[in-house]
Design an enzyme around this catalytic site. Sequence first.
Site, PDB file in Angstrom:
ATOM      1  N   HIS A   1       2.989   3.758  -8.205  1.00 37.74           N
ATOM      2  CA  HIS A   1       2.801   4.426  -6.909  1.00 37.74           C
ATOM      3  C   HIS A   1       2.056   3.518  -5.926  1.00 37.74           C
ATOM      4  CE1 HIS A   1       2.148   8.659  -5.103  1.00 37.74           C
ATOM      5  NE2 HIS A   1       2.007   7.770  -4.140  1.00 37.74           N
TER       6      HIS A   1
ATOM      7  N   ASN B   1       8.232   6.072   1.760  1.00 36.79           N
ATOM      8  CA  ASN B   1       7.883   6.582   3.107  1.00 36.79           C
ATOM      9  C   ASN B   1       7.590   5.457   4.093  1.00 36.79           C
ATOM     10  OD1 ASN B   1       5.400   5.895   1.953  1.00 36.79           O
ATOM     11  ND2 ASN B   1       4.299   7.596   2.872  1.00 36.79           N
TER      12      ASN B   1
ATOM     13  N   ASP C   1       7.248  11.183  -1.592  1.00 37.19           N
ATOM     14  CA  ASP C   1       5.780  11.131  -1.570  1.00 37.19           C
ATOM     15  C   ASP C   1       5.211  11.051  -0.155  1.00 37.19           C
ATOM     16  OD1 ASP C   1       3.153  10.862  -2.906  1.00 37.19           O
ATOM     17  OD2 ASP C   1       3.166   9.035  -1.715  1.00 37.19           O
TER      18      ASP C   1
ATOM     19  N   ASP D   1      -1.665   4.835  -5.935  1.00 34.41           N
ATOM     20  CA  ASP D   1      -1.461   5.415  -4.594  1.00 34.41           C
ATOM     21  C   ASP D   1      -2.118   4.515  -3.536  1.00 34.41           C
ATOM     22  OD1 ASP D   1      -0.534   7.030  -2.586  1.00 34.41           O
ATOM     23  OD2 ASP D   1      -1.721   8.787  -3.134  1.00 34.41           O
TER      24      ASP D   1
HETATM   25  O1  DOR Z   1      -3.272   9.684   1.037  1.00 32.70           O
HETATM   26  C1  DOR Z   1      -2.068   9.495   1.053  1.00 32.70           C
HETATM   27  N1  DOR Z   1      -1.504   8.462   1.711  1.00 32.70           N
HETATM   28  N2  DOR Z   1      -1.290  10.349   0.388  1.00 32.70           N
HETATM   29  C2  DOR Z   1       0.034  10.312   0.499  1.00 32.70           C
HETATM   30  O2  DOR Z   1       0.669  11.121  -0.108  1.00 32.70           O
HETATM   31  C3  DOR Z   1       0.703   9.341   1.358  1.00 32.70           C
HETATM   32  C4  DOR Z   1      -0.137   8.157   1.535  1.00 32.70           C
HETATM   33  C5  DOR Z   1       0.339   7.261   2.656  1.00 32.70           C
HETATM   34  O3  DOR Z   1       1.525   6.967   2.737  1.00 32.70           O
HETATM   35  O4  DOR Z   1      -0.506   6.836   3.449  1.00 32.70           O
END
Ligand code: DOR
Length: 429
Positions: free
Chosen positions: A52, A86, A146, A305
């Site tokens: 991720h 994304n 996501d 993430d």
């Molecule tokens: O904190 C986040 N940032 N959560 C997400 O689900 C997307 C991500 C982002 O793309 O900045």
Amino acid sequence: MSLVIEGASLLGEGTTDLYVDDHGMLVDSAPAGAERIDAAGLVALPGLVDLHTHLREPGREDAETILTGSRAAALGGYTAVLAMANTTPVTDTAEAATRVWELGREAGLVHVQPVGAVTRGLGGEELAELGLMHRSRAGVTVFSDDGRCVHDARVMRRGLEYVKAFGGVVSQHSQDPSLAGPAACCHEGELSGRLGLPGWPGIAEEVIVARDVMLARHTSSRVHVAHVSTAGSVDVLRWAKARAERDGTWSVTAEVTPHHLLLTTDLLTGYDPTYKVNPPLRPQDDVDALREALADGTIDAVATDHAPHARHDKEHAFVDAAFGMVGLETALAVVRTALPQLSWPDVARVMSVTPARIAGLADQGRPLTPGSPAHVVLVEPDAALTVDRDASASLSRNNPWHGRSLTSRVVHTVYAGRVTVRDGALVDA
Ligand code: DOR
């Protein structure tokens, strides 16, 4: 270039030399004229695999590029990362996925595996080109919207049915939008009330996890729960994994981020947007449940993430700031700090072996034995590290670990036999 890694402690156990031939494969004897790395006192693990990562290219190259994100990944001990969909435009076509894959190969520091969107434009309504992305050169097997939840149960069901045909998996951002207002920006609880911030209740995550495991069971497919953040989700997962094992026809896997293993919602009292993330930081009881679930295998993997943001998107009043924090360079040290009792084989399991299996990356997460590709990270196990956000290879500085002391340091990283990081510094730099 062939390589000899001398005197490493394999998964924290016996000391051994590792030999790499000039095709980047581990072999059983020292090749002539090899480059040498002194690994005495270092623990050798298979290269880390991140399920991720947000690399922001195309579209937001001011926050990160595939090259800068690959550098950060290599410094963190990674040899493969899954690049979230994304971006702008969204990775929802075979062309878009292939482009990310190619840029990853050009950077050449880690394997960059594109994640495909589940729905066109992350719109939540129409399925994206799942089959075409899978059949493209990028060979996409993980699909995710996501940043947004695939909240329509009918769409989620169709997505699960579709990916089943080729052994793919849907990675879900579990968050029912109807249980939180559009302005939600932190954990809903006593503190959010006091701070006057609109929140997401834990239940908004838990109802989607519960729904999706039932949909995976119904469709005999595979669901992966991204960034689990609550104790209630862990309860659902525990039940679902036992059930899936008995049924033998479907599966559920789950990941947790380093920040959800160590940071709590109490950090929000200063309204510092560095700590604004989605899903939000939760109370200590949830953190404790996540640690226990990772240690006992209910949660399969750690995933960063990594969400880099440019200053002009992050440095705002809390309610207006972007969600997310960087994490590739610190993930291993955060895991070691949060769970010092985790054995090295368990660290390898949750940060390399299992994520590689979930992502279907057959040449990653392999045992460090002759015949495997030489993806290796060498770690100084007890080093105390003070994080400096300005020393990062990421283009972004939204680093929640700045100034904190963590345990363990990535010293060298080897990707396909090539030394990408030596003595803590990038070799291409
Ligand atoms: O904190 C986040 N940032 N959560 C997400 O689900 C997307 C991500 C982002 O793309 O900045």
